[in-house]
Design a protein around this motif. Structure first.
Motif, PDB file in Angstrom:
ATOM      1  N   LEU A 209       0.822  -1.204   0.000  1.00 45.98           N
ATOM      2  CA  LEU A 209       0.000   0.000   0.000  1.00 45.98           C
ATOM      3  C   LEU A 209       0.862   1.262   0.000  1.00 45.98           C
ATOM      4  CD1 LEU A 209      -2.719  -0.968   2.660  1.00 45.98           C
ATOM      5  CD2 LEU A 209      -2.914  -1.053   0.161  1.00 45.98           C
ATOM      6  N   PRO A 210       0.277   2.411  -0.331  1.00 46.53           N
ATOM      7  CA  PRO A 210       1.037   3.662  -0.276  1.00 46.53           C
ATOM      8  C   PRO A 210       1.560   3.923   1.137  1.00 46.53           C
ATOM      9  CG  PRO A 210      -1.029   3.991  -1.451  1.00 46.53           C
ATOM     10  CD  PRO A 210      -1.095   2.627  -0.853  1.00 46.53           C
ATOM     11  N   PRO A 211       2.721   4.528   1.244  1.00 42.99           N
ATOM     12  CA  PRO A 211       3.288   4.790   2.568  1.00 42.99           C
ATOM     13  C   PRO A 211       2.377   5.676   3.405  1.00 42.99           C
ATOM     14  CG  PRO A 211       4.459   6.015   0.863  1.00 42.99           C
ATOM     15  CD  PRO A 211       3.562   5.054   0.153  1.00 42.99           C
ATOM     16  N   HIS A 212       2.278   5.332   4.670  1.00 44.24           N
ATOM     17  CA  HIS A 212       1.536   6.091   5.688  1.00 44.24           C
ATOM     18  C   HIS A 212       0.015   6.052   5.507  1.00 44.24           C
ATOM     19  CE1 HIS A 212       5.416   7.485   6.977  1.00 44.24           C
ATOM     20  NE2 HIS A 212       5.640   8.085   5.814  1.00 44.24           N
ATOM     21  N   ILE A 213      -0.492   5.286   4.540  1.00 39.94           N
ATOM     22  CA  ILE A 213      -1.951   5.267   4.380  1.00 39.94           C
ATOM     23  C   ILE A 213      -2.631   4.623   5.579  1.00 39.94           C
ATOM     24  CG2 ILE A 213      -2.079   3.069   3.143  1.00 39.94           C
ATOM     25  CD1 ILE A 213      -4.178   6.261   2.523  1.00 39.94           C
ATOM     26  N   ALA A 214      -1.961   3.671   6.230  1.00 38.48           N
ATOM     27  CA  ALA A 214      -2.550   3.047   7.421  1.00 38.48           C
ATOM     28  C   ALA A 214      -2.797   4.090   8.510  1.00 38.48           C
ATOM     29  CB  ALA A 214      -1.638   1.939   7.946  1.00 38.48           C
ATOM     30  N   GLN A 215      -1.845   5.010   8.676  1.00 33.17           N
ATOM     31  CA  GLN A 215      -2.022   6.058   9.689  1.00 33.17           C
ATOM     32  C   GLN A 215      -3.167   6.984   9.323  1.00 33.17           C
ATOM     33  OE1 GLN A 215      -0.197   6.482  12.813  1.00 33.17           O
ATOM     34  NE2 GLN A 215      -2.143   7.547  12.937  1.00 33.17           N
ATOM     35  N   HIS A 216      -3.282   7.321   8.054  1.00 37.65           N
ATOM     36  CA  HIS A 216      -4.405   8.164   7.624  1.00 37.65           C
ATOM     37  C   HIS A 216      -5.743   7.467   7.862  1.00 37.65           C
ATOM     38  CE1 HIS A 216      -2.110  11.432   6.029  1.00 37.65           C
ATOM     39  NE2 HIS A 216      -1.513  10.717   5.091  1.00 37.65           N
ATOM     40  N   ILE A 217      -5.807   6.171   7.610  1.00 35.74           N
ATOM     41  CA  ILE A 217      -7.045   5.422   7.834  1.00 35.74           C
ATOM     42  C   ILE A 217      -7.391   5.415   9.315  1.00 35.74           C
ATOM     43  CG2 ILE A 217      -8.109   3.133   7.718  1.00 35.74           C
ATOM     44  CD1 ILE A 217      -7.941   4.532   5.016  1.00 35.74           C
ATOM     45  N   ARG A 218      -6.402   5.141  10.174  1.00 31.18           N
ATOM     46  CA  ARG A 218      -6.658   5.157  11.622  1.00 31.18           C
ATOM     47  C   ARG A 218      -7.187   6.510  12.064  1.00 31.18           C
ATOM     48  NH1 ARG A 218      -1.026   3.599  12.277  1.00 31.18           N
ATOM     49  NH2 ARG A 218      -0.847   1.394  11.757  1.00 31.18           N
ATOM     50  N   THR A 220      -8.625   8.826  10.325  1.00 37.31           N
ATOM     51  CA  THR A 220      -9.940   9.140   9.755  1.00 37.31           C
ATOM     52  C   THR A 220     -11.059   8.516  10.571  1.00 37.31           C
ATOM     53  OG1 THR A 220      -9.045   9.358   7.522  1.00 37.31           O
ATOM     54  CG2 THR A 220     -11.398   8.893   7.717  1.00 37.31           C
ATOM     55  N   TYR A 221     -10.915   7.249  10.910  1.00 43.78           N
ATOM     56  CA  TYR A 221     -11.973   6.591  11.676  1.00 43.78           C
ATOM     57  C   TYR A 221     -11.995   7.034  13.132  1.00 43.78           C
ATOM     58  CZ  TYR A 221     -13.019   3.675   7.666  1.00 43.78           C
ATOM     59  OH  TYR A 221     -13.390   3.236   6.420  1.00 43.78           O
ATOM     60  N   SER A 222     -10.844   7.379  13.695  1.00 50.32           N
ATOM     61  CA  SER A 222     -10.824   7.899  15.061  1.00 50.32           C
ATOM     62  C   SER A 222     -11.528   9.249  15.135  1.00 50.32           C
ATOM     63  CB  SER A 222      -9.381   8.043  15.561  1.00 50.32           C
ATOM     64  OG  SER A 222      -8.781   6.779  15.719  1.00 50.32           O
ATOM     65  N   SER A 223     -11.282  10.101  14.156  1.00 50.39           N
ATOM     66  CA  SER A 223     -11.927  11.417  14.148  1.00 50.39           C
ATOM     67  C   SER A 223     -13.433  11.284  13.965  1.00 50.39           C
ATOM     68  CB  SER A 223     -11.337  12.300  13.050  1.00 50.39           C
ATOM     69  OG  SER A 223     -11.679  11.819  11.770  1.00 50.39           O
ATOM     70  N   GLU A 226     -15.542  11.274  17.041  1.00 55.02           N
ATOM     71  CA  GLU A 226     -15.680  12.514  17.799  1.00 55.02           C
ATOM     72  C   GLU A 226     -16.422  13.597  17.016  1.00 55.02           C
ATOM     73  OE1 GLU A 226     -14.658  12.335  20.836  1.00 55.02           O
ATOM     74  OE2 GLU A 226     -13.609  10.416  20.593  1.00 55.02           O
ATOM     75  N   ASN A 227     -16.351  13.544  15.695  1.00 54.95           N
ATOM     76  CA  ASN A 227     -16.892  14.617  14.867  1.00 54.95           C
ATOM     77  C   ASN A 227     -18.395  14.498  14.631  1.00 54.95           C
ATOM     78  OD1 ASN A 227     -14.423  15.841  14.516  1.00 54.95           O
ATOM     79  ND2 ASN A 227     -14.017  14.915  12.520  1.00 54.95           N
ATOM     80  N   THR A 228     -19.002  15.633  14.339  1.00 53.55           N
ATOM     81  CA  THR A 228     -20.343  15.613  13.762  1.00 53.55           C
ATOM     82  C   THR A 228     -20.206  15.189  12.306  1.00 53.55           C
ATOM     83  OG1 THR A 228     -20.221  17.896  12.987  1.00 53.55           O
ATOM     84  CG2 THR A 228     -21.040  17.544  15.242  1.00 53.55           C
ATOM     85  N   LEU A 229     -21.330  14.889  11.666  1.00 51.27           N
ATOM     86  CA  LEU A 229     -21.262  14.505  10.252  1.00 51.27           C
ATOM     87  C   LEU A 229     -20.639  15.613   9.416  1.00 51.27           C
ATOM     88  CD1 LEU A 229     -21.854  12.694   7.849  1.00 51.27           C
ATOM     89  CD2 LEU A 229     -24.201  13.583   7.825  1.00 51.27           C
ATOM     90  N   THR A 230     -21.039  16.864   9.665  1.00 50.78           N
ATOM     91  CA  THR A 230     -20.487  17.988   8.891  1.00 50.78           C
ATOM     92  C   THR A 230     -18.987  18.114   9.119  1.00 50.78           C
ATOM     93  OG1 THR A 230     -22.578  19.188   8.923  1.00 50.78           O
ATOM     94  CG2 THR A 230     -20.589  20.482   8.519  1.00 50.78           C
ATOM     95  N   GLN A 231     -18.558  17.969  10.373  1.00 52.39           N
ATOM     96  CA  GLN A 231     -17.127  18.042  10.678  1.00 52.39           C
ATOM     97  C   GLN A 231     -16.359  16.925   9.981  1.00 52.39           C
ATOM     98  OE1 GLN A 231     -17.480  17.894  14.953  1.00 52.39           O
ATOM     99  NE2 GLN A 231     -17.098  20.094  15.176  1.00 52.39           N
ATOM    100  N   GLN A 232     -16.942  15.724   9.953  1.00 51.53           N
ATOM    101  CA  GLN A 232     -16.256  14.609   9.316  1.00 51.53           C
ATOM    102  C   GLN A 232     -16.208  14.772   7.802  1.00 51.53           C
ATOM    103  OE1 GLN A 232     -14.497  12.590  10.894  1.00 51.53           O
ATOM    104  NE2 GLN A 232     -13.981  11.014   9.412  1.00 51.53           N
ATOM    105  N   LEU A 233     -17.256  15.309   7.232  1.00 49.93           N
ATOM    106  CA  LEU A 233     -17.240  15.580   5.795  1.00 49.93           C
ATOM    107  C   LEU A 233     -16.135  16.563   5.444  1.00 49.93           C
ATOM    108  CD1 LEU A 233     -21.082  15.830   5.092  1.00 49.93           C
ATOM    109  CD2 LEU A 233     -19.523  14.086   4.193  1.00 49.93           C
ATOM    110  N   ASN A 234     -15.956  17.572   6.265  1.00 53.06           N
ATOM    111  CA  ASN A 234     -14.880  18.539   6.038  1.00 53.06           C
ATOM    112  C   ASN A 234     -13.506  17.904   6.248  1.00 53.06           C
ATOM    113  OD1 ASN A 234     -16.372  20.844   5.295  1.00 53.06           O
ATOM    114  ND2 ASN A 234     -16.898  21.264   7.424  1.00 53.06           N
ATOM    115  N   TYR A 235     -13.418  17.004   7.246  1.00 50.31           N
ATOM    116  CA  TYR A 235     -12.163  16.290   7.479  1.00 50.31           C
ATOM    117  C   TYR A 235     -11.798  15.474   6.236  1.00 50.31           C
ATOM    118  CZ  TYR A 235      -8.805  13.066   9.627  1.00 50.31           C
ATOM    119  OH  TYR A 235      -7.682  12.324   9.918  1.00 50.31           O
ATOM    120  N   GLU A 236     -12.783  14.741   5.718  1.00 53.82           N
ATOM    121  CA  GLU A 236     -12.553  13.939   4.522  1.00 53.82           C
ATOM    122  C   GLU A 236     -12.127  14.812   3.340  1.00 53.82           C
ATOM    123  OE1 GLU A 236     -15.988  10.574   5.582  1.00 53.82           O
ATOM    124  OE2 GLU A 236     -16.283  12.033   3.973  1.00 53.82           O
TER     125      GLU A 236
END
Length: 266
Positions: A209-218, A220-223, A226-236
């Motif tokens: 896999l691309p380097p560091h993608i595992a950390q980005h996945i972790r 993303t799901y951790s955030s 905690e986030n609202t849907l709108t906050q998570q959409l902006n995070y994505e």
């Protein structure tokens, strides 16, 4: 480096770390935790390694902290609580935090029982496989009057919900590998004689896999917890805009247009 309580091996781009304290069911000593942390450093510094597998030798994966005098008498002039506070902050908790921030995917191959703090370790990887005869058991409350640690109280309710988490914690009942798979606690069960081969096979796939993608996945799901849907959409949106500018994405696009598998560089 030669270790006394663990074994570190390399299979091309995959690192395999195994607990070897089989005479005490791979229970955790301070020496063992120090050696694991040293191995983590060696793996992170090896740019050729793209995935890590953690397993145990013998009948047990890990049965938690070794209940020796250090845990109920204290050492170096410290009280039991002072000694435990120090070791948890600078050693035991570091193990889980480092895995949560590991730069490559981590696969847990649970060869046998995970008890006590061993449960937290078994759940700290990105993918957990378990031998068919393996099981989880939390002995903190019914046997010692303690709470779960090494991240267990963080992982369990997120994976199986509060009701199941409280029940297995208070009752101390075994959760078989089959039940764990049905609950979504682990990825899947594997015959024990096939467990390590399957874990290495998955690790080899993840190493591409691309380097560091595992950390980005972790992250993303951790955030998302905690986030609202709108906050998570902006995070994505924000992270996607960063990743679309990376060499990994460009290689993926080229591979797609050329009808071949992508080859990502570490």
């Amino acid at each position: 480096m030669t270790y006394q309580t663990i074994k570190l091996e390399y299979f091309d781009e995959v690192a395999l770390l195994k607990f070897t304290r089989t005479s005490v069911m791979n229970s955790l000593s301070i020496e063992m935790v120090k050696e694991v942390l040293d191995a983590f450093t060696a793996i992170r510094e090896n740019s050729a390694i793209g995935a890590l597998v953690i397993s145990g030798e013998g009948k047990a994966f890990c049965t938690g902290a070794e209940l020796n005098p250090e845990f109920f008498m204290g050492i170096d002039g410290k009280s039991p609580a002072e000694s435990l506070d120090y070791h948890m902050q600078y050693y035991f908790n570091q193990w889980i935090e480092q895995l949560e921030n590991f730069p490559i995917p981590v696969i847990i191959a649970m060869n046998g029982v995970a008890a006590g703090a061993g449960v937290g370790i078994a759940l700290a990887g990105d993918i957990t496989l378990a031998a068919e005869e393996a099981y989880f058991i939390l002995t903190f409350a019914p046997k010692l009057g303690l709470i779960p640690d090494m991240g267990t109280s963080w992982f369990l309710p997120r994976l199986i919900g509060t009701a199941r988490t409280k029940a297995i914690t208070l009752l101390g009942e075994k959760v078989s590998a089959t039940q764990a798979e049905q609950w979504g606690l682990i990825w899947k069960t594997i015959p024990k004689n096939e467990l390590l081969d399957e874990a290495l096979k998955i690790a080899k796939k993840l190493a591409s896999l691309p380097p560091h993608i595992a950390q980005h996945i972790r992250n993303t799901y951790s955030s998302a917890n905690e986030n609202t849907l709108t906050q998570q959409l902006n995070y994505e949106k924000d992270l996607q805009c960063q990743l679309i500018q990376t060499p990994a994405f460009m290689e993926g696009i080229m591979a797609f247009t050329e009808r071949r598998e992508p080859v990502f560089k570490r």
